[in-house]
Design an enzyme around this catalytic site. Structure first.
Site, mmCIF file in Angstrom:
data_model
loop_
_atom_site.group_PDB
_atom_site.id
_atom_site.type_symbol
_atom_site.label_atom_id
_atom_site.label_comp_id
_atom_site.label_asym_id
_atom_site.label_seq_id
_atom_site.Cartn_x
_atom_site.Cartn_y
_atom_site.Cartn_z
ATOM 1 N N ARG A 74 0.828 -1.052 -0.145
ATOM 2 C CA ARG A 74 -0.055 0.017 0.087
ATOM 3 C C ARG A 74 1.025 1.276 -0.015
ATOM 4 O O ARG A 74 1.583 1.370 0.851
ATOM 5 C CB ARG A 74 -0.963 0.081 1.165
ATOM 6 C CG ARG A 74 -1.563 1.154 1.564
ATOM 7 C CD ARG A 74 -2.426 1.253 2.616
ATOM 8 N NE ARG A 74 -3.347 2.418 2.918
ATOM 9 C CZ ARG A 74 -3.119 3.353 3.770
ATOM 10 N NH1 ARG A 74 -2.067 3.160 4.609
ATOM 11 N NH2 ARG A 74 -3.650 4.304 3.838
ATOM 12 N N HIS A 118 -2.630 11.183 0.520
ATOM 13 C CA HIS A 118 -2.094 10.808 1.916
ATOM 14 C C HIS A 118 -1.309 12.173 2.287
ATOM 15 O O HIS A 118 -0.253 12.084 2.504
ATOM 16 C CB HIS A 118 -1.179 9.616 1.856
ATOM 17 C CG HIS A 118 -0.852 8.993 3.286
ATOM 18 N ND1 HIS A 118 -0.956 7.598 3.670
ATOM 19 C CD2 HIS A 118 -0.345 9.603 4.470
ATOM 20 C CE1 HIS A 118 -0.771 7.552 4.925
ATOM 21 N NE2 HIS A 118 -0.384 8.647 5.513
ATOM 22 N N GLU A 163 -7.117 8.810 6.074
ATOM 23 C CA GLU A 163 -7.406 9.380 7.338
ATOM 24 C C GLU A 163 -7.782 11.035 7.321
ATOM 25 O O GLU A 163 -7.340 11.916 7.521
ATOM 26 C CB GLU A 163 -6.152 9.408 8.319
ATOM 27 C CG GLU A 163 -5.785 8.312 8.403
ATOM 28 C CD GLU A 163 -4.453 8.134 9.401
ATOM 29 O OE1 GLU A 163 -4.004 9.112 10.008
ATOM 30 O OE2 GLU A 163 -3.977 6.919 9.856
ATOM 31 N N ASN A 287 -7.338 2.212 10.053
ATOM 32 C CA ASN A 287 -6.189 2.420 10.594
ATOM 33 C C ASN A 287 -6.252 2.342 11.997
ATOM 34 O O ASN A 287 -6.994 3.266 12.424
ATOM 35 C CB ASN A 287 -5.380 3.597 10.039
ATOM 36 C CG ASN A 287 -5.105 3.899 8.620
ATOM 37 O OD1 ASN A 287 -5.045 2.756 7.994
ATOM 38 N ND2 ASN A 287 -4.546 4.710 8.304
ATOM 39 N N TYR A 289 -4.248 2.073 15.797
ATOM 40 C CA TYR A 289 -3.319 2.099 16.771
ATOM 41 C C TYR A 289 -3.199 1.920 18.092
ATOM 42 O O TYR A 289 -2.453 1.243 18.926
ATOM 43 C CB TYR A 289 -2.335 3.287 16.424
ATOM 44 C CG TYR A 289 -1.783 3.473 15.217
ATOM 45 C CD1 TYR A 289 -0.330 3.040 14.724
ATOM 46 C CD2 TYR A 289 -2.405 3.941 13.894
ATOM 47 C CE1 TYR A 289 -0.021 2.896 13.536
ATOM 48 C CE2 TYR A 289 -1.931 3.941 12.789
ATOM 49 C CZ TYR A 289 -0.628 3.591 12.495
ATOM 50 O OH TYR A 289 0.117 3.605 11.453
ATOM 51 N N GLU A 347 -3.678 0.010 8.163
ATOM 52 C CA GLU A 347 -2.286 0.546 8.894
ATOM 53 C C GLU A 347 -2.619 -0.049 10.360
ATOM 54 O O GLU A 347 -3.714 -0.031 10.928
ATOM 55 C CB GLU A 347 -2.013 1.993 9.059
ATOM 56 C CG GLU A 347 -1.657 2.747 7.901
ATOM 57 C CD GLU A 347 -1.381 4.170 8.037
ATOM 58 O OE1 GLU A 347 -1.099 4.670 9.171
ATOM 59 O OE2 GLU A 347 -1.756 4.818 7.202
HETATM 60 O O1 IFM Z 1 2.587 7.897 10.121
HETATM 61 C C1 IFM Z 1 1.262 8.097 10.273
HETATM 62 C C2 IFM Z 1 0.729 7.615 8.705
HETATM 63 O O2 IFM Z 1 1.085 8.646 7.895
HETATM 64 C C3 IFM Z 1 -0.818 8.040 8.869
HETATM 65 N N1 IFM Z 1 -1.310 7.084 9.946
HETATM 66 C C4 IFM Z 1 -0.631 7.030 11.370
HETATM 67 C C5 IFM Z 1 0.823 6.981 11.166
HETATM 68 C C6 IFM Z 1 1.517 6.840 12.515
HETATM 69 O O3 IFM Z 1 1.488 8.163 13.027
#
Ligand code: IFM
Length: 442
Positions: A74, A118, A163, A287, A289, A347
């Site tokens: 990706r 992006h 995002e 995405n 985290y 992500e």
């Molecule tokens: O590095 C970023 C990415 O560009 C977008 N999502 C979160 C990642 C980590 O912060």
């Protein structure tokens, strides 16, 4: 338990974070070039001018992907590289770069997943108002047209945006990202036009690439009220509408979240016609985290509340709480409330303080544990019936982490910014094993 047979194993990057070659071969200036060269905006004054020099090293990087056994990659295309002024004349050398990258991927048996945006808007468009200017909807559709005409014979997996929340609010409300604006009505218009641009681009992609799979990627972390107190629960509801529903509801239901609608109109009177964002898509990119606990804070900016990680929990160097089960819960919620036809984890990854390479490897046990635990959460969601089709680790390699410059290392491959040498971290070896087994084993 193995993953489904067709499960897609990938890694992700983004143009500004890895390409470098910021002023080469006719690339136009983008908002991140301008922002990173503005004193005080980026930690240590870092810029993406060179980054991982992927523009020159993409062939070797594709070989690394092949050695890892990746089924998919990706990446995003830089609008300013292919249309330096944002509109009008395209740049043949910029287009050649992506052409060659795609060919190299396909030769290596790797499926290209292309994201059109992006975060690196051409500066020339920012000078005309950027995402706050309604004209951007057709500027973006024209850019999507160019890219799909050029690459659509080989690229079948297309994502409009990465995002949108970060594009709109980190860039135009908090001002921590380019273009560095701190003005809520501008941020609201930016969010609105990103959504409309998505709605305008999807049919263009479908027209040019009839067998395309098209989607959008949202940042969807796990949030919950910090306590049962009604004010915390209310703060959570507001933040949830601001971060999740502001995008999911327009995309899947054609409407803004009802609890914020009046407020939204009062603060950005131009916001309307959002049903145009609700075009059918093939997948939702997630995405994920971390977890945030949301607490009522009268001093917080409107909409935001205040968030913090669970006290005592494991944190990454970004200060993000490691909470794998949140990924399962987010996937379950998306499946129940919005029913996207399929989902990809576009992500997921972690920044930790890595040691220097020793004997050709970087030992990074916490990143490996993070990867495995999150994959198990994905597995659990699949077992519960959520149609997750693939997983992309963030990131293929260490790279430019926006306002944090090069201080945060998310890669499974270590990059020396002095020599550009790439070194596998232990996690890369583990990921290769997982891909080969199509399963996470202890
Ligand atoms: O590095 C970023 C990415 O560009 C977008 N999502 C979160 C990642 C980590 O912060």
């Amino acid at each position: 338990m193995p993953f489904p047979k067709e499960f897609v194993w990938g890694a992700a990057t983004a143009s500004y974070q890895i390409e470098g070659a910021a002023r080469e071969d006719g690339r136009g200036e983008c908002i991140w070039t301008r922002f990173s060269h503005t004193p005080g905006k980026i930690l240590n004054g870092d810029t993406g001018d060179v980054a991982c020099d992927h523009y020159h090293r993409y062939r070797d990087d594709v070989k690394l992907m092949q050695a890892l056994g990746l089924g998919a990659y990706r990446f995003s295309t830089s609008w300013a590289r292919v249309i330096p002024a944002g509109v009008g004349a395209s740049n043949p050398l910029g287009l050649d770069f992506y052409d060659n990258l795609v060919d190299a991927l396909l030769e290596a048996g790797i499926r290209p997943f292309l994201t059109l945006y992006h975060w690196d808007l051409p500066q020339a468009l920012q000078d005309r108002g950027g995402w706050a200017n309604p004209d951007i909807v057709h500027w973006f559709a024209d850019y999507a047209d160019l890219m799909t005409r050029r690459l659509g014979d080989r690229v079948k997996d297309w994502t409009t945006f990465n995002e949108p929340w970060v594009v709109a609010f980190t860039g135009h409300y908090e001002g921590r990202h380019a273009p560095g604006i701190q003005h809520l009505p501008t941020a609201l218009m930016a969010a609105h036009h990103v959504l409309l641009s998505h709605g305008a681009a999807v049919p263009v992609i479908r027209q040019n690439v009839p067998d395309a799979s098209v989607g959008i990627t949202l940042d969807l972390h796990y949030r919950q009220p910090a306590s049962d107190k009604p004010e915390d629960v209310e703060a959570f509801r507001r933040v949830d509408s601001y971060t999740f529903r502001w995008y999911l509801d327009p995309i899947f239901k054609g409407a803004y979240p009802d609890n914020l609608l009046d407020w939204l109109h009062q603060n950005a009177p131009g916001v309307g016609e959002i049903q145009a964002a609700a075009v059918p898509i093939d997948f939702l990119g997630v995405n994920y985290y971390m977890r945030w606990l949301i607490v009522h804070d009268p001093k917080a900016k409107p909409l935001q509340g205040r968030g913090y990680p669970t006290p005592g929990s494991e944190l990454t160097t970004m200060g993000w709480e490691v909470y794998p089960d949140g990924l399962r819960q987010v996937l379950m919620r998306l499946h129940q409330e919005y029913q996207p036809p399929s989902l990809y984890i576009t992500e997921n990854g972690s920044a930790f303080e890595d040691p220097e390479p020793v004997n050709g490897v970087v030992e990074d046990p916490r990143r490996t544990a993070y990867l495995k635990a999150h994959l198990k959460a994905v597995e659990a969601a699949i077992d519960a019936g959520v149609p997750v089709k693939g997983y992309f680790t963030w990131s293929l390699m260490d790279n430019f982490e926006w306002a944090f410059g090069y201080s945060q290392r998310f890669g499974i491959i270590h990059v020396s910014y002095q020599t550009q040498e790439r070194t596998w971290k232990r996690t890369a070896h583990e990921y290769k094993r997982i891909i080969q087994a199509n399963a996470v084993r202890d």
